[in-house]
Design a protein around this motif. Structure first.
Motif, PDB file in Angstrom:
ATOM      1  N   ASP A   1     -33.442 105.796 139.071  1.00 38.19           N
ATOM      2  CA  ASP A   1     -32.366 105.130 139.804  1.00 38.19           C
ATOM      3  C   ASP A   1     -31.108 104.954 138.956  1.00 38.19           C
ATOM      4  O   ASP A   1     -29.984 105.004 139.476  1.00 38.19           O
ATOM      5  N   LEU A   2     -31.287 104.748 137.667  1.00 39.86           N
ATOM      6  CA  LEU A   2     -30.132 104.514 136.795  1.00 39.86           C
ATOM      7  C   LEU A   2     -29.296 105.769 136.569  1.00 39.86           C
ATOM      8  O   LEU A   2     -28.149 105.673 136.117  1.00 39.86           O
ATOM      9  N   VAL A   3     -29.849 106.936 136.902  1.00 38.71           N
ATOM     10  CA  VAL A   3     -29.044 108.156 136.855  1.00 38.71           C
ATOM     11  C   VAL A   3     -27.871 108.032 137.831  1.00 38.71           C
ATOM     12  O   VAL A   3     -26.717 108.316 137.489  1.00 38.71           O
ATOM     13  N   ASP A   4     -28.166 107.588 139.054  1.00 38.04           N
ATOM     14  CA  ASP A   4     -27.103 107.429 140.052  1.00 38.04           C
ATOM     15  C   ASP A   4     -26.127 106.330 139.645  1.00 38.04           C
ATOM     16  O   ASP A   4     -24.922 106.432 139.897  1.00 38.04           O
ATOM     17  N   VAL A   5     -26.647 105.261 139.028  1.00 35.75           N
ATOM     18  CA  VAL A   5     -25.764 104.187 138.560  1.00 35.75           C
ATOM     19  C   VAL A   5     -24.799 104.726 137.503  1.00 35.75           C
ATOM     20  O   VAL A   5     -23.583 104.486 137.564  1.00 35.75           O
ATOM     21  N   ALA A   6     -25.335 105.456 136.542  1.00 37.58           N
ATOM     22  CA  ALA A   6     -24.503 105.999 135.464  1.00 37.58           C
ATOM     23  C   ALA A   6     -23.471 106.977 136.010  1.00 37.58           C
ATOM     24  O   ALA A   6     -22.294 106.956 135.607  1.00 37.58           O
ATOM     25  N   ARG A   7     -23.889 107.842 136.928  1.00 37.48           N
ATOM     26  CA  ARG A   7     -22.952 108.822 137.495  1.00 37.48           C
ATOM     27  C   ARG A   7     -21.866 108.128 138.316  1.00 37.48           C
ATOM     28  O   ARG A   7     -20.691 108.498 138.265  1.00 37.48           O
TER      29      ARG A   7
ATOM     30  N   ALA B   1     -26.337 113.250 141.723  1.00 38.05           N
ATOM     31  CA  ALA B   1     -26.867 114.488 141.144  1.00 38.05           C
ATOM     32  C   ALA B   1     -27.582 115.309 142.210  1.00 38.05           C
ATOM     33  O   ALA B   1     -28.248 114.772 143.098  1.00 38.05           O
ATOM     34  N   ARG B   2     -27.436 116.624 142.128  1.00 38.07           N
ATOM     35  CA  ARG B   2     -28.157 117.517 143.016  1.00 38.07           C
ATOM     36  C   ARG B   2     -29.615 117.597 142.579  1.00 38.07           C
ATOM     37  O   ARG B   2     -29.941 117.374 141.410  1.00 38.07           O
ATOM     38  N   GLU B   3     -30.511 117.929 143.506  1.00 38.15           N
ATOM     39  CA  GLU B   3     -31.935 117.997 143.168  1.00 38.15           C
ATOM     40  C   GLU B   3     -32.233 119.076 142.140  1.00 38.15           C
ATOM     41  O   GLU B   3     -33.155 118.945 141.334  1.00 38.15           O
ATOM     42  N   ASP B   4     -31.428 120.157 142.136  1.00 35.67           N
ATOM     43  CA  ASP B   4     -31.702 121.225 141.169  1.00 35.67           C
ATOM     44  C   ASP B   4     -31.277 120.855 139.750  1.00 35.67           C
ATOM     45  O   ASP B   4     -31.556 121.588 138.803  1.00 35.67           O
ATOM     46  N   ALA B   5     -30.623 119.687 139.597  1.00 33.57           N
ATOM     47  CA  ALA B   5     -30.183 119.260 138.269  1.00 33.57           C
ATOM     48  C   ALA B   5     -31.311 118.646 137.451  1.00 33.57           C
ATOM     49  O   ALA B   5     -31.134 118.349 136.279  1.00 33.57           O
ATOM     50  N   VAL B   6     -32.492 118.465 138.059  1.00 36.96           N
ATOM     51  CA  VAL B   6     -33.594 117.826 137.341  1.00 36.96           C
ATOM     52  C   VAL B   6     -34.221 118.760 136.311  1.00 36.96           C
ATOM     53  O   VAL B   6     -34.916 118.306 135.399  1.00 36.96           O
TER      54      VAL B   6
ATOM     55  N   SER C   1     -36.948 113.933 129.801  1.00 40.55           N
ATOM     56  CA  SER C   1     -36.625 114.929 130.818  1.00 40.55           C
ATOM     57  C   SER C   1     -35.236 114.693 131.415  1.00 40.55           C
ATOM     58  O   SER C   1     -34.465 115.636 131.619  1.00 40.55           O
ATOM     59  N   ILE C   2     -34.902 113.442 131.667  1.00 38.42           N
ATOM     60  CA  ILE C   2     -33.577 113.122 132.230  1.00 38.42           C
ATOM     61  C   ILE C   2     -32.470 113.459 131.220  1.00 38.42           C
ATOM     62  O   ILE C   2     -31.467 114.095 131.562  1.00 38.42           O
ATOM     63  N   LEU C   3     -32.670 113.043 129.983  1.00 35.91           N
ATOM     64  CA  LEU C   3     -31.645 113.284 128.963  1.00 35.91           C
ATOM     65  C   LEU C   3     -31.464 114.773 128.673  1.00 35.91           C
ATOM     66  O   LEU C   3     -30.365 115.210 128.286  1.00 35.91           O
TER      67      LEU C   3
ATOM     68  N   SER D   1     -29.468 118.239 133.519  1.00 36.91           N
ATOM     69  CA  SER D   1     -28.017 118.191 133.813  1.00 36.91           C
ATOM     70  C   SER D   1     -27.653 116.988 134.667  1.00 36.91           C
ATOM     71  O   SER D   1     -26.530 116.884 135.151  1.00 36.91           O
ATOM     72  N   ARG D   2     -28.595 116.058 134.857  1.00 39.71           N
ATOM     73  CA  ARG D   2     -28.344 114.937 135.770  1.00 39.71           C
ATOM     74  C   ARG D   2     -27.276 113.989 135.270  1.00 39.71           C
ATOM     75  O   ARG D   2     -26.630 113.299 136.059  1.00 39.71           O
ATOM     76  N   LEU D   3     -27.069 113.929 133.957  1.00 37.19           N
ATOM     77  CA  LEU D   3     -26.064 113.016 133.419  1.00 37.19           C
ATOM     78  C   LEU D   3     -24.791 113.767 133.025  1.00 37.19           C
ATOM     79  O   LEU D   3     -23.934 113.220 132.321  1.00 37.19           O
ATOM     80  N   ARG D   4     -24.636 114.993 133.520  1.00 35.05           N
ATOM     81  CA  ARG D   4     -23.458 115.794 133.187  1.00 35.05           C
ATOM     82  C   ARG D   4     -22.820 116.337 134.455  1.00 35.05           C
ATOM     83  O   ARG D   4     -23.435 116.429 135.464  1.00 35.05           O
TER      84      ARG D   4
END
Length: 261
Positions: free
Chosen positions: A165-171, A179-184, A253-255, A258-261
Protein backbone atom coordinates in the motif's frame (compact mmCIF):
# COMPACT_ATOMS: atom_id res chain seq x y z
CA UNK A 1 -38.16 -1.68 -6.15
CA UNK A 2 -37.64 -4.93 -8.10
CA UNK A 3 -34.42 -6.79 -7.56
CA UNK A 4 -31.99 -6.81 -10.47
CA UNK A 5 -31.19 -10.18 -11.96
CA UNK A 6 -27.73 -11.69 -11.81
CA UNK A 7 -27.41 -11.09 -15.55
CA UNK A 8 -28.19 -7.39 -15.05
CA UNK A 9 -25.80 -7.06 -12.14
CA UNK A 10 -22.81 -8.83 -13.64
CA UNK A 11 -21.62 -6.27 -16.27
CA UNK A 12 -22.00 -3.41 -13.77
CA UNK A 13 -20.54 -4.88 -10.60
CA UNK A 14 -18.00 -7.13 -12.35
CA UNK A 15 -16.62 -4.83 -15.04
CA UNK A 16 -13.82 -6.06 -17.26
CA UNK A 17 -10.65 -6.62 -15.30
CA UNK A 18 -12.15 -7.10 -11.82
CA UNK A 19 -11.57 -10.85 -11.72
CA UNK A 20 -8.30 -10.59 -13.64
CA UNK A 21 -6.48 -8.26 -11.26
CA UNK A 22 -3.26 -10.05 -10.42
CA UNK A 23 -2.77 -8.35 -7.04
CA UNK A 24 -6.30 -7.19 -6.28
CA UNK A 25 -8.46 -10.30 -6.59
CA UNK A 26 -8.17 -13.34 -4.34
CA UNK A 27 -8.14 -16.78 -5.98
CA UNK A 28 -11.20 -17.76 -3.94
CA UNK A 29 -13.05 -14.76 -5.36
CA UNK A 30 -12.28 -15.83 -8.91
CA UNK A 31 -13.00 -19.49 -8.19
CA UNK A 32 -16.35 -19.29 -6.41
CA UNK A 33 -17.06 -16.31 -4.15
CA UNK A 34 -17.79 -13.75 -6.88
CA UNK A 35 -20.60 -15.98 -8.11
CA UNK A 36 -22.00 -16.45 -4.62
CA UNK A 37 -21.71 -12.74 -3.85
CA UNK A 38 -23.82 -11.81 -6.89
CA UNK A 39 -26.73 -13.74 -5.37
CA UNK A 40 -26.37 -11.78 -2.15
CA UNK A 41 -25.80 -8.44 -3.84
CA UNK A 42 -29.04 -8.59 -5.80
CA UNK A 43 -30.94 -8.75 -2.50
CA UNK A 44 -28.92 -5.95 -0.88
CA UNK A 45 -28.82 -3.26 -3.57
CA UNK A 46 -32.44 -2.29 -2.89
CA UNK A 47 -32.02 -2.04 0.90
CA UNK A 48 -30.92 0.91 3.02
CA UNK A 49 -27.67 -0.71 4.09
CA UNK A 50 -24.68 1.22 2.76
CA UNK A 51 -21.49 -0.20 1.23
CA UNK A 52 -19.48 1.14 4.18
CA UNK A 53 -21.80 -0.61 6.64
CA UNK A 54 -21.15 -3.85 4.77
CA UNK A 55 -17.42 -3.17 5.11
CA UNK A 56 -17.84 -2.74 8.87
CA UNK A 57 -19.61 -6.12 8.96
CA UNK A 58 -16.71 -7.58 6.98
CA UNK A 59 -14.24 -6.32 9.58
CA UNK A 60 -16.41 -7.70 12.41
CA UNK A 61 -16.54 -11.13 10.78
CA UNK A 62 -12.76 -11.17 10.38
CA UNK A 63 -12.06 -10.11 13.96
CA UNK A 64 -14.58 -12.62 15.31
CA UNK A 65 -12.76 -15.34 13.37
CA UNK A 66 -9.68 -14.62 15.45
CA UNK A 67 -11.72 -14.63 18.65
CA UNK A 68 -13.35 -17.94 17.67
CA UNK A 69 -9.94 -19.63 17.82
CA UNK A 70 -10.05 -19.24 21.59
CA UNK A 71 -12.75 -21.92 21.56
CA UNK A 72 -10.82 -25.18 22.10
CA UNK A 73 -10.84 -28.09 19.70
CA UNK A 74 -12.23 -28.53 16.23
CA UNK A 75 -15.25 -26.35 17.01
CA UNK A 76 -13.23 -23.15 17.26
CA UNK A 77 -11.21 -23.87 14.11
CA UNK A 78 -14.33 -24.68 12.09
CA UNK A 79 -16.11 -21.56 13.33
CA UNK A 80 -13.09 -19.42 12.42
CA UNK A 81 -12.95 -20.90 8.90
CA UNK A 82 -16.67 -20.21 8.37
CA UNK A 83 -16.32 -16.63 9.64
CA UNK A 84 -13.42 -16.05 7.24
CA UNK A 85 -15.64 -17.23 4.38
CA UNK A 86 -18.27 -14.72 5.53
CA UNK A 87 -15.53 -12.08 5.68
CA UNK A 88 -14.56 -12.87 2.09
CA UNK A 89 -18.19 -12.78 0.97
CA UNK A 90 -18.76 -9.35 2.52
CA UNK A 91 -15.47 -8.16 1.01
CA UNK A 92 -16.97 -8.93 -2.41
CA UNK A 93 -20.47 -7.67 -1.67
CA UNK A 94 -19.54 -4.21 -0.34
CA UNK A 95 -17.77 -3.25 -3.56
CA UNK A 96 -20.50 -4.74 -5.76
CA UNK A 97 -23.22 -2.77 -3.98
CA UNK A 98 -21.11 0.39 -4.25
CA UNK A 99 -20.59 -0.08 -8.01
CA UNK A 100 -24.26 -0.79 -8.69
CA UNK A 101 -25.36 2.33 -6.79
CA UNK A 102 -22.49 4.49 -8.02
CA UNK A 103 -21.36 5.01 -4.41
CA UNK A 104 -17.68 4.08 -4.69
CA UNK A 105 -15.55 6.35 -2.53
CA UNK A 106 -12.07 6.91 -1.17
CA UNK A 107 -13.49 6.30 2.32
CA UNK A 108 -14.73 2.90 1.22
CA UNK A 109 -11.34 1.96 -0.19
CA UNK A 110 -9.64 3.09 3.02
CA UNK A 111 -12.03 1.14 5.25
CA UNK A 112 -11.58 -1.93 3.09
CA UNK A 113 -7.79 -1.83 3.46
CA UNK A 114 -7.95 -1.23 7.23
CA UNK A 115 -10.41 -4.11 7.46
CA UNK A 116 -7.97 -6.47 5.77
CA UNK A 117 -5.23 -5.44 8.19
CA UNK A 118 -7.41 -5.97 11.25
CA UNK A 119 -9.01 -9.25 10.17
CA UNK A 120 -5.81 -11.04 9.17
CA UNK A 121 -3.95 -9.76 12.23
CA UNK A 122 -6.79 -10.94 14.49
CA UNK A 123 -6.82 -14.40 12.93
CA UNK A 124 -3.07 -14.96 13.30
CA UNK A 125 -3.01 -13.51 16.81
CA UNK A 126 -5.90 -15.78 17.74
CA UNK A 127 -3.99 -18.73 16.28
CA UNK A 128 -1.04 -17.89 18.52
CA UNK A 129 -3.27 -17.65 21.60
CA UNK A 130 -4.83 -20.97 20.66
CA UNK A 131 -1.37 -22.56 20.51
CA UNK A 132 -0.46 -20.93 23.83
CA UNK A 133 -3.37 -22.83 25.46
CA UNK A 134 -4.57 -19.72 27.29
CA UNK A 135 -7.23 -21.66 29.16
CA UNK A 136 -4.69 -24.29 30.27
CA UNK A 137 -6.51 -27.22 28.68
CA UNK A 138 -3.28 -29.21 28.52
CA UNK A 139 -1.26 -27.93 31.45
CA UNK A 140 -1.32 -25.75 34.52
CA UNK A 141 -0.49 -22.51 32.70
CA UNK A 142 -0.34 -20.94 29.24
CA UNK A 143 2.84 -21.06 27.16
CA UNK A 144 3.13 -17.47 25.99
CA UNK A 145 5.95 -18.16 23.53
CA UNK A 146 3.33 -19.40 21.06
CA UNK A 147 1.26 -16.26 21.56
CA UNK A 148 4.38 -14.24 20.75
CA UNK A 149 4.96 -16.23 17.54
CA UNK A 150 1.33 -15.76 16.51
CA UNK A 151 1.65 -12.02 17.10
CA UNK A 152 4.87 -12.02 15.07
CA UNK A 153 3.04 -13.71 12.20
CA UNK A 154 0.26 -11.10 12.48
CA UNK A 155 2.79 -8.26 12.42
CA UNK A 156 4.42 -9.76 9.33
CA UNK A 157 1.07 -10.07 7.55
CA UNK A 158 0.33 -6.40 8.28
CA UNK A 159 3.78 -5.26 7.14
CA UNK A 160 3.50 -7.18 3.86
CA UNK A 161 0.23 -5.39 3.09
CA UNK A 162 1.66 -2.05 4.25
CA UNK A 163 4.68 -2.43 1.99
CA UNK A 164 2.35 -2.83 -0.98
CA UNK A 165 0.00 0.00 0.00
CA UNK A 166 2.84 2.41 0.74
CA UNK A 167 3.99 2.17 -2.88
CA UNK A 168 0.88 4.14 -3.89
CA UNK A 169 1.41 6.56 -0.99
CA UNK A 170 5.00 7.22 -2.05
CA UNK A 171 4.06 7.64 -5.71
CA UNK A 172 1.18 9.97 -4.87
CA UNK A 173 3.35 12.17 -2.67
CA UNK A 174 5.93 12.25 -5.45
CA UNK A 175 3.31 13.41 -7.94
CA UNK A 176 3.34 10.13 -9.85
CA UNK A 177 0.36 8.04 -11.05
CA UNK A 178 -0.42 4.63 -9.59
CA UNK A 179 2.03 1.90 -10.58
CA UNK A 180 1.08 -0.41 -13.42
CA UNK A 181 0.78 -4.12 -12.63
CA UNK A 182 3.68 -4.95 -14.94
CA UNK A 183 5.95 -2.75 -12.80
CA UNK A 184 6.12 -5.43 -10.09
CA UNK A 185 8.77 -7.42 -11.99
CA UNK A 186 12.25 -6.77 -10.52
CA UNK A 187 14.75 -5.17 -12.89
CA UNK A 188 17.38 -7.76 -11.93
CA UNK A 189 16.96 -11.01 -13.88
CA UNK A 190 18.06 -13.01 -10.83
CA UNK A 191 15.50 -11.39 -8.56
CA UNK A 192 12.85 -11.72 -11.24
CA UNK A 193 13.51 -15.45 -11.42
CA UNK A 194 13.38 -15.75 -7.62
CA UNK A 195 10.09 -13.84 -7.57
CA UNK A 196 8.57 -16.14 -10.19
CA UNK A 197 9.72 -19.18 -8.21
CA UNK A 198 8.16 -17.80 -5.01
CA UNK A 199 4.95 -16.99 -6.88
CA UNK A 200 4.81 -20.53 -8.25
CA UNK A 201 5.26 -22.09 -4.79
CA UNK A 202 2.75 -19.64 -3.27
CA UNK A 203 3.97 -20.36 0.27
CA UNK A 204 3.60 -16.67 1.13
CA UNK A 205 -0.16 -16.93 0.77
CA UNK A 206 -0.38 -19.02 3.92
CA UNK A 207 -0.39 -15.86 6.04
CA UNK A 208 -3.49 -14.60 4.21
CA UNK A 209 -6.86 -14.91 5.91
CA UNK A 210 -8.46 -17.61 3.74
CA UNK A 211 -5.35 -19.76 3.47
CA UNK A 212 -4.47 -19.40 7.15
CA UNK A 213 -8.01 -20.35 8.21
CA UNK A 214 -7.84 -23.53 6.11
CA UNK A 215 -4.44 -24.40 7.56
CA UNK A 216 -5.78 -23.80 11.07
CA UNK A 217 -8.70 -26.13 10.36
CA UNK A 218 -6.35 -28.79 8.99
CA UNK A 219 -4.04 -28.72 12.01
CA UNK A 220 -7.06 -28.81 14.34
CA UNK A 221 -8.15 -32.06 12.67
CA UNK A 222 -4.62 -33.46 13.02
CA UNK A 223 -4.49 -32.40 16.67
CA UNK A 224 -7.76 -34.21 17.26
CA UNK A 225 -6.10 -37.46 16.24
CA UNK A 226 -3.18 -36.86 18.66
CA UNK A 227 -5.09 -35.32 21.52
CA UNK A 228 -2.72 -32.37 21.95
CA UNK A 229 -1.66 -29.08 20.29
CA UNK A 230 1.45 -30.33 18.48
CA UNK A 231 0.27 -29.53 14.95
CA UNK A 232 -1.28 -26.20 15.97
CA UNK A 233 2.04 -25.13 17.47
CA UNK A 234 3.91 -26.36 14.40
CA UNK A 235 1.52 -24.32 12.24
CA UNK A 236 2.11 -21.17 14.29
CA UNK A 237 5.89 -21.58 13.99
CA UNK A 238 5.65 -22.11 10.22
CA UNK A 239 3.42 -19.06 9.68
CA UNK A 240 5.67 -16.87 11.84
CA UNK A 241 8.72 -17.95 9.80
CA UNK A 242 6.92 -17.36 6.51
CA UNK A 243 5.73 -13.92 7.64
CA UNK A 244 9.22 -12.80 8.67
CA UNK A 245 10.90 -14.08 5.50
CA UNK A 246 8.18 -12.75 3.23
CA UNK A 247 8.29 -9.31 4.85
CA UNK A 248 11.95 -8.98 3.96
CA UNK A 249 11.67 -10.53 0.49
CA UNK A 250 8.63 -8.43 -0.42
CA UNK A 251 10.45 -5.24 0.57
CA UNK A 252 13.47 -6.23 -1.53
CA UNK A 253 11.19 -7.07 -4.45
CA UNK A 254 9.54 -3.63 -4.31
CA UNK A 255 12.84 -1.77 -4.08
CA UNK A 256 14.25 -3.80 -6.98
CA UNK A 257 11.21 -3.25 -9.23
CA UNK A 258 10.02 -0.21 -11.18
CA UNK A 259 7.15 0.54 -8.79
CA UNK A 260 8.97 3.42 -7.11
CA UNK A 261 10.24 4.91 -10.38
Amino acid sequence: MSKPSVAELRPVVHPDGVKDRRSGEHWAGRLYMREISLRWTRHLVGTRISPNQLTYLMVLAGVLAGAALLVPGLTGALLAALLIQLYLLLDCVDGEVARWRGQTSITGVYLDRVGHYLAEAALLTGFGLRAADVFAQEGTSANWMWAFLGTLAALGAILIKAETDLVDVARSRGGMPAAREDAVTPRSSGLALARRAAAALKFHRLVGGVEASLLILLVAVLDLTRGDLFFTRLGVAVLAAIAVVQTVLHLVSILASSRLR
